[in-house]
Design a protein around this motif. Sequence first.
Motif, PDB file in Angstrom:
ATOM      1  N   GLY A  40       9.387   0.101   4.910  1.00  0.00           N
ATOM      2  CA  GLY A  40      10.093   0.824   3.855  1.00  0.00           C
ATOM      3  C   GLY A  40       9.234   1.078   2.627  1.00  0.00           C
ATOM      4  N   VAL A  41       7.988   1.446   2.867  1.00  0.00           N
ATOM      5  CA  VAL A  41       7.036   1.576   1.778  1.00  0.00           C
ATOM      6  C   VAL A  41       6.074   2.725   2.085  1.00  0.00           C
ATOM      7  N   GLU A  42       5.291   3.129   1.125  1.00  0.00           N
ATOM      8  CA  GLU A  42       4.334   4.215   1.371  1.00  0.00           C
ATOM      9  C   GLU A  42       3.054   3.662   1.996  1.00  0.00           C
ATOM     10  N   ALA A  43       2.376   4.481   2.788  1.00  0.00           N
ATOM     11  CA  ALA A  43       1.185   4.023   3.507  1.00  0.00           C
ATOM     12  C   ALA A  43       0.177   3.349   2.583  1.00  0.00           C
ATOM     13  N   MET A  44      -0.055   3.963   1.435  1.00  0.00           N
ATOM     14  CA  MET A  44      -1.096   3.460   0.543  1.00  0.00           C
ATOM     15  C   MET A  44      -0.778   2.108  -0.076  1.00  0.00           C
ATOM     16  N   SER A  45       0.475   1.729  -0.047  1.00  0.00           N
ATOM     17  CA  SER A  45       0.864   0.425  -0.611  1.00  0.00           C
ATOM     18  C   SER A  45       0.238  -0.722   0.175  1.00  0.00           C
ATOM     19  N   LEU A  46       0.027  -0.488   1.444  1.00  0.00           N
ATOM     20  CA  LEU A  46      -0.535  -1.537   2.291  1.00  0.00           C
ATOM     21  C   LEU A  46      -1.909  -1.976   1.806  1.00  0.00           C
ATOM     22  N   TYR A  47      -2.651  -1.018   1.246  1.00  0.00           N
ATOM     23  CA  TYR A  47      -4.032  -1.310   0.845  1.00  0.00           C
ATOM     24  C   TYR A  47      -4.123  -2.278  -0.332  1.00  0.00           C
ATOM     25  N   HIS A  48      -2.990  -2.607  -0.920  1.00  0.00           N
ATOM     26  CA  HIS A  48      -3.003  -3.615  -1.987  1.00  0.00           C
ATOM     27  C   HIS A  48      -2.974  -5.023  -1.410  1.00  0.00           C
ATOM     28  N   HIS A  49      -2.671  -5.124  -0.114  1.00  0.00           N
ATOM     29  CA  HIS A  49      -2.543  -6.446   0.505  1.00  0.00           C
ATOM     30  C   HIS A  49      -3.493  -6.650   1.656  1.00  0.00           C
ATOM     31  N   VAL A  50      -4.106  -5.561   2.094  1.00  0.00           N
ATOM     32  CA  VAL A  50      -5.051  -5.588   3.211  1.00  0.00           C
ATOM     33  C   VAL A  50      -6.103  -4.520   2.909  1.00  0.00           C
TER      34      VAL A  50
END
Lengths: 228, 228
Positions: A40-50
């Motif tokens: 439930g988030v935008e793709a680019m948000s992942l890059y803050h955690h990985v």
Amino acid sequence: MTPAPHRRLSRERVLAGAVRLADTHGLPAVTMRRLAADLGVEAMSLYHHVPSKDALLDGLVEAVVGEVQAEVAASGEPEGWRARLRDRCLSARRVMLRHPWAPALISSRPSVPPTAYLHYEAILTTLVDGGFSYHLAHRALHALGSMALGFVQEVFSPVPSADAPGTDPGAADLARMADALPHLVAMAESEAHDAGDPVLGWCDSQAEFEFTLDLLLDGLDRARVLTT
Amino acid sequence: MTPAPHRRLSRERVLAGAVRLADTHGLPAVTMRRLAADLGVEAMSLYHHVPSKDALLDGLVEAVVGEVQAEVAASGEPEGWRARLRDRCLSARRVMLRHPWAPALISSRPSVPPTAYLHYEAILTTLVDGGFSYHLAHRALHALGSMALGFVQEVFSPVPSADAPGTDPGAADLARMADALPHLVAMAESEAHDAGDPVLGWCDSQAEFEFTLDLLLDGLDRARVLTT
DNA sequence: ACCTGAACACCGTTCAAGT
DNA sequence: ACCTGAACACCGTTCAAGT
């Protein structure tokens, strides 16, 4: 399936989501974009955690190896090097059965994540405590190889098994190959006949795994005694 | 490297190009577009000789299995089931050393190409001629597992080897882990010391492979005698 | 600090068009 | 029959912008 309602992301939630996605839709479905949507988030948000997709895959391996450690701990370690190693490999196998995509992923990674070394250290400690020299223990570690991670070898599966019902050649295919592959066909028929026993089925491949494991453990025991 | 000057495309040329590309730049470099460029052709031209990327990957496996058969034939089959099997596995390993990407590809494929069954039929024939029952031969086939395809197990490599110089943890990394992984570090040091012998190096992992192979063959021989 | 949206350079693949 | 080029729906990832 249901987009997680939590608002806060974290490395753990990202990895857990990736594992769930791989379990339900296979490893190719693990895409930054799809994983993000799943969370439930935008793709680019992942890059803050990985840091990258590659790091995500490493994290996936790490998560599976962690599950192996947990499974070993939960199964209560028995006495003696042989039983301990056997138990550890069977624990690892149970984890791999839960995550069928894991073996192929692990062997495709250029390097093993640091946490995996704890797993190998545990095996090595068991061997050394059991009287193995470092030299023989090293060979043992390699011999156990993929069994130590519970890899389910589906490189070869001529006999229809409940494990992978769709991937085997059906009886019709086998009949067509009969002249080119006489022994393979005869063996498949012979084994299928013996499998009237209802206990078999997926147990079958469990039996194969244990047979190979015991073959290796017996051989290692013999080699250990010879050098003592 | 040099775009092939030939004008006529064919399935064979496409597959050969894919193998070459994987050898030189790794499996991820095998892309329809890049492969086409390598062959001096447009991406879409490939689809006249290969139905899809998936089929291309299957063809890649097929090509490697074919090389194994050729290598076995070239090595002249010895007498006796044990020597024949040993020879076949070592031949397969030589092929995999030429194509390091192959093991991971093969194990990631959902099913093995039909031509691979000729390989297994040959192994099975050797076993049956050697006095194995179908039941035990079936178990043997699974026990040999990835060795039958010469898989180079790099799942675990604590000791720096010439095989994969860049992927191992260096001495500095090991020193940092020393308290968490005492036996692993001690073993690595012990083995590195013994490796003063200049003959070792890549031979080292050859020795590991043969050790494991002999462990399995010895165990299978024992099982065969017991049931005879 | 964490999340977003547009954008870029890539993918595999469909389709209509060329020879 | 074989090859092409434009187009479509996807990738991973950069970057400037929002809160």
